[in-house]
Design an enzyme around this catalytic site. Structure first.
Site, PDB file in Angstrom:
ATOM      1  N   TYR A 161       0.829  -1.212   0.000  1.00 37.69           N
ATOM      2  CA  TYR A 161       0.000   0.000   0.000  1.00 37.69           C
ATOM      3  C   TYR A 161       0.860   1.257   0.000  1.00 37.69           C
ATOM      4  O   TYR A 161       0.481   2.295   0.544  1.00 37.69           O
ATOM      5  CB  TYR A 161      -0.923   0.024   1.219  1.00 37.69           C
ATOM      6  CG  TYR A 161      -1.940  -1.101   1.301  1.00 37.69           C
ATOM      7  CD1 TYR A 161      -2.097  -2.017   0.268  1.00 37.69           C
ATOM      8  CD2 TYR A 161      -2.745  -1.249   2.410  1.00 37.69           C
ATOM      9  CE1 TYR A 161      -3.014  -3.047   0.344  1.00 37.69           C
ATOM     10  CE2 TYR A 161      -3.684  -2.274   2.503  1.00 37.69           C
ATOM     11  CZ  TYR A 161      -3.801  -3.176   1.468  1.00 37.69           C
ATOM     12  OH  TYR A 161      -4.719  -4.191   1.559  1.00 37.69           O
ATOM     13  N   ASP A 215      -0.189 -18.167   2.759  1.00 37.99           N
ATOM     14  CA  ASP A 215      -1.248 -19.116   2.437  1.00 37.99           C
ATOM     15  C   ASP A 215      -1.326 -20.219   3.481  1.00 37.99           C
ATOM     16  O   ASP A 215      -2.412 -20.617   3.924  1.00 37.99           O
ATOM     17  CB  ASP A 215      -1.069 -19.690   1.023  1.00 37.99           C
ATOM     18  CG  ASP A 215       0.373 -20.032   0.676  1.00 37.99           C
ATOM     19  OD1 ASP A 215       1.285 -19.648   1.441  1.00 37.99           O
ATOM     20  OD2 ASP A 215       0.594 -20.671  -0.358  1.00 37.99           O
ATOM     21  N   LYS A 234       5.859 -14.258   2.126  1.00 32.12           N
ATOM     22  CA  LYS A 234       5.601 -14.968   0.873  1.00 32.12           C
ATOM     23  C   LYS A 234       6.872 -14.893   0.030  1.00 32.12           C
ATOM     24  O   LYS A 234       6.843 -14.650  -1.182  1.00 32.12           O
ATOM     25  CB  LYS A 234       4.398 -14.353   0.148  1.00 32.12           C
ATOM     26  CG  LYS A 234       3.876 -15.184  -1.033  1.00 32.12           C
ATOM     27  CD  LYS A 234       3.410 -16.579  -0.652  1.00 32.12           C
ATOM     28  CE  LYS A 234       2.894 -17.331  -1.887  1.00 32.12           C
ATOM     29  NZ  LYS A 234       2.622 -18.755  -1.592  1.00 32.12           N
ATOM     30  N   ASP A 250      -8.932  -9.722   9.063  1.00 31.33           N
ATOM     31  CA  ASP A 250     -10.365  -9.938   8.826  1.00 31.33           C
ATOM     32  C   ASP A 250     -10.730 -11.405   9.073  1.00 31.33           C
ATOM     33  O   ASP A 250     -11.781 -11.705   9.657  1.00 31.33           O
ATOM     34  CB  ASP A 250     -10.739  -9.551   7.391  1.00 31.33           C
ATOM     35  CG  ASP A 250     -10.988  -8.056   7.245  1.00 31.33           C
ATOM     36  OD1 ASP A 250     -10.596  -7.300   8.148  1.00 31.33           O
ATOM     37  OD2 ASP A 250     -11.581  -7.650   6.224  1.00 31.33           O
ATOM     38  N   ASP A 296      -3.747  -7.116   6.530  1.00 26.69           N
ATOM     39  CA  ASP A 296      -5.096  -6.606   6.274  1.00 26.69           C
ATOM     40  C   ASP A 296      -6.060  -7.769   6.059  1.00 26.69           C
ATOM     41  O   ASP A 296      -7.154  -7.829   6.638  1.00 26.69           O
ATOM     42  CB  ASP A 296      -5.052  -5.701   5.036  1.00 26.69           C
ATOM     43  CG  ASP A 296      -6.333  -4.911   4.826  1.00 26.69           C
ATOM     44  OD1 ASP A 296      -7.214  -4.947   5.707  1.00 26.69           O
ATOM     45  OD2 ASP A 296      -6.447  -4.251   3.782  1.00 26.69           O
TER      46      ASP A 296
END
Length: 358
Positions: free
Chosen positions: A139, A223, A190, A251, A247
């Site tokens: 971001y 993942d 990752k 959630d 982010d």
């Protein structure tokens, strides 16, 4: 002597004004009850309505206007008729990046009376803090588009990882992990696929880890992390991840704890050079806006984090005990928690819980 804290309230869009109003009622009640502190609150009308009226969600010098405040209480941003990237970059990210609130902290645990969708998992089994790098990464805002509308149109989105940015979030995460009973940190990555930025992320994590020999740490691909969160939640405690990865994972964490409506956020400038911002993570929720049924628990919890940041530890703990009393009471729960209470009724129950003797 009563301590005074200046608070900037930015209710924003959708249910933001409803939950911020609820939190301010609770904070005012708590302030009058304890007489230990007082909040001087200024409200800012920044958001999508201002964008429609003036073409910008906040003034150009909005971040500078917030500098005199001790903390910021934020509601939500987003509207059906304004593109999401306009609202996010025009308000929330403009504040977070403008004030260098580089550590986004999202605690997650199962509150009393709330059921996790995970079978056999209850309060105490899922108790995490997710640390999100909040200033760069995916971001960072670097990229662009060219040849618009043509067959060879190009869009680029460049993730930025700096040694300064990664070092400071890793050091913050390790320090937070050290402060918790289990002293355990999981670094999400990752780097198998993102061989530059996230290899740097991994290398710096290993370097910083040498400063914290009392913290046990491990590394997980993002993942695989979703699987671990779902199948082995007890194995996790403190988690650090990039802006995008955290982010998404936070959630998921909120859903696993029973409802996204209960999840809080602190956007911190740990050095306190600028004010920090506190907000629920649930978003503007226009499907229930104005119906009076928005769940204010995420904002109550965020307000408790704000009090703790301001040094009002006793008041913060009292507010969280009241939150737990409310979620444990079926009559006080809003529809997203399986109840029928309104936002106002839940707020009234919370204030009553604040009045109860410990």
């Amino acid at each position: 002597m009563t301590r005074i804290h200046r608070i900037a309230a930015i209710p924003g869009d959708g249910i933001g004004p409803e939950v911020v109003d609820a939190a301010l009622i609770a904070l005012d009640h708590l302030s009058r009850q304890t007489n230990a502190f007082r909040l001087e609150v200024d409200r800012f009308d920044w958001g999508s309505e201002r964008y429609r009226r003036e073409g910008a969600l906040m003034p150009e010098d909005g971040a500078r206007q917030l500098l005199p405040y001790d903390a910021i209480l934020f509601g939500a941003v987003g509207a059906p008729d304004v593109p999401d990237h306009v609202t996010l970059w025009g308000l929330r990210l403009a504040i977070c990046q403008g004030l260098d609130q580089y550590a986004n902290v999202r605690p997650t645990r199962i509150l009393p009376g709330i059921s996790s969708p995970l079978e056999g998992i209850g309060p105490g089994d899922l108790d995490w803090v997710i640390v999100r790098e909040n200033s760069e990464g995916e971001y960072a805002g670097q990229g662009g588009r060219s040849h618009r509308g043509r067959p060879h149109e190009i869009a680029t989105e460049t993730a930025i990882f700096t040694r300064t940015g990664v070092e400071r979030i890793m050091r913050f995460a390790f320090t937070l992990a050290r402060s918790r009973p289990r002293k355990r940190l999981t670094v999400v990555t990752k780097s198998n696929a993102q061989r530059y930025g996230l290899v740097l992320w991994d290398e710096i994590a290993a370097e910083v880890a040498t400063e914290f020999p009392d913290v046990t740490w491990d590394k997980m691909l993002v993942d695989a992390m979703t699987v671990r969160m779902t199948l082995d939640p007890k194995s996790l405690d403190t988690i650090v991840a990039t802006n995008l990865h955290a982010d998404i994972l936070s959630d998921l964490a909120a859903a696993l704890a029973g409802s996204i409506g209960i999840a809080p956020t602190a956007n911190l400038n740990p050095e306190r050079r600028t004010p920090s911002m506190f907000e629920p993570i649930h978003g503007s929720a226009f499907d229930i806006t104005g119906k009076g049924v928005a769940n204010p628990v995420g904002t109550f919890w965020s307000a408790a984090m704000m009090l703790e940041h301001l040094g009002e530890d006793e008041a913060a703990a009292r507010l969280m005990r009241a939150v737990e009393a409310v979620t444990a009471d079926p009559a006080a729960r809003t529809p997203d928690l399986g109840g029928t209470a309104t936002t106002a009724q839940m707020t009234e129950r919370l204030c009553a819980a604040l009045d109860a003797k410990d």
